[in-house]
Design an enzyme around this catalytic site. Structure first.
Site, PDB file in Angstrom:
ATOM      1  N   ILE A 188       0.844  -1.188   0.000  1.00 23.01           N
ATOM      2  CA  ILE A 188       0.000   0.000   0.000  1.00 23.01           C
ATOM      3  C   ILE A 188       0.884   1.243   0.000  1.00 23.01           C
ATOM      4  O   ILE A 188       1.979   1.237   0.564  1.00 23.01           O
ATOM      5  CB  ILE A 188      -0.970  -0.032   1.208  1.00 23.01           C
ATOM      6  CG1 ILE A 188      -2.092   0.989   1.047  1.00 23.01           C
ATOM      7  CG2 ILE A 188      -0.230   0.117   2.538  1.00 23.01           C
ATOM      8  CD1 ILE A 188      -3.268   0.755   1.987  1.00 23.01           C
ATOM      9  N   CYS A 189       0.415   2.286  -0.668  1.00 20.92           N
ATOM     10  CA  CYS A 189       1.098   3.583  -0.665  1.00 20.92           C
ATOM     11  C   CYS A 189       0.021   4.654  -0.520  1.00 20.92           C
ATOM     12  O   CYS A 189      -1.036   4.400   0.033  1.00 20.92           O
ATOM     13  CB  CYS A 189       1.956   3.766  -1.915  1.00 20.92           C
ATOM     14  SG  CYS A 189       1.032   3.855  -3.455  1.00 20.92           S
ATOM     15  N   ARG A 190       0.261   5.836  -1.017  1.00 24.06           N
ATOM     16  CA  ARG A 190      -0.724   6.915  -0.876  1.00 24.06           C
ATOM     17  C   ARG A 190      -1.946   6.682  -1.763  1.00 24.06           C
ATOM     18  O   ARG A 190      -3.079   6.807  -1.332  1.00 24.06           O
ATOM     19  CB  ARG A 190      -0.093   8.276  -1.190  1.00 24.06           C
ATOM     20  CG  ARG A 190      -1.054   9.445  -0.990  1.00 24.06           C
ATOM     21  CD  ARG A 190      -0.354  10.773  -1.153  1.00 24.06           C
ATOM     22  NE  ARG A 190       0.473  10.812  -2.333  1.00 24.06           N
ATOM     23  CZ  ARG A 190       0.140  11.353  -3.490  1.00 24.06           C
ATOM     24  NH1 ARG A 190      -1.023  11.931  -3.647  1.00 24.06           N
ATOM     25  NH2 ARG A 190       0.961  11.341  -4.509  1.00 24.06           N
TER      26      ARG A 190
END
Length: 106
Positions: A58-60
């Site tokens: 997961i990232c932004r």
């Protein structure tokens, strides 16, 4: 190359969640159960990932985690991208913690 992708609702409760955002983003708020492994350090820290378990990245917003998942899958790992990232996580009101593990308040 197609990258396996799930929505936030599809992340298994026991999933190994890896947050690939940078340190300042992590400190501002992250999923409590996530492991922090910035994308810029991924190749140097591969030994910190489980070799036999699927990892959910997961990232932004989903771009960096998709790149990380693609690279990991090409290098023998089983990796899944989380679409929408922490932006979606936050929009859904899911719990976040800030620096030091304290509850994150918007």
């Amino acid at each position: 190359m197609d990258v396996p992708t799930v929505t936030i609702d599809q992340i298994p409760d026991d999933a190994h969640l890896v947050d690939v955002r940078e340190a300042d983003e992590w400190a501002a708020g992250h999923a409590e159960r996530a492991q922090h492994l910035p994308l810029t350090e991924l190749t140097a820290r591969l030994d910190e990932l489980p070799a036999d378990d699927e990892v959910y990245l997961i990232c932004r917003s989903g771009g960096r985690s998709a790149r990380a998942a693609a690279w990991l899958n090409q290098n023998g790992f089983s990796a899944v991208n989380v679409a929408g990232g922490m932006g979606e996580w936050q929009e859904r009101g899911l719990p976040l913690v800030g620096e030091g593990g304290s509850p994150y308040v918007m």
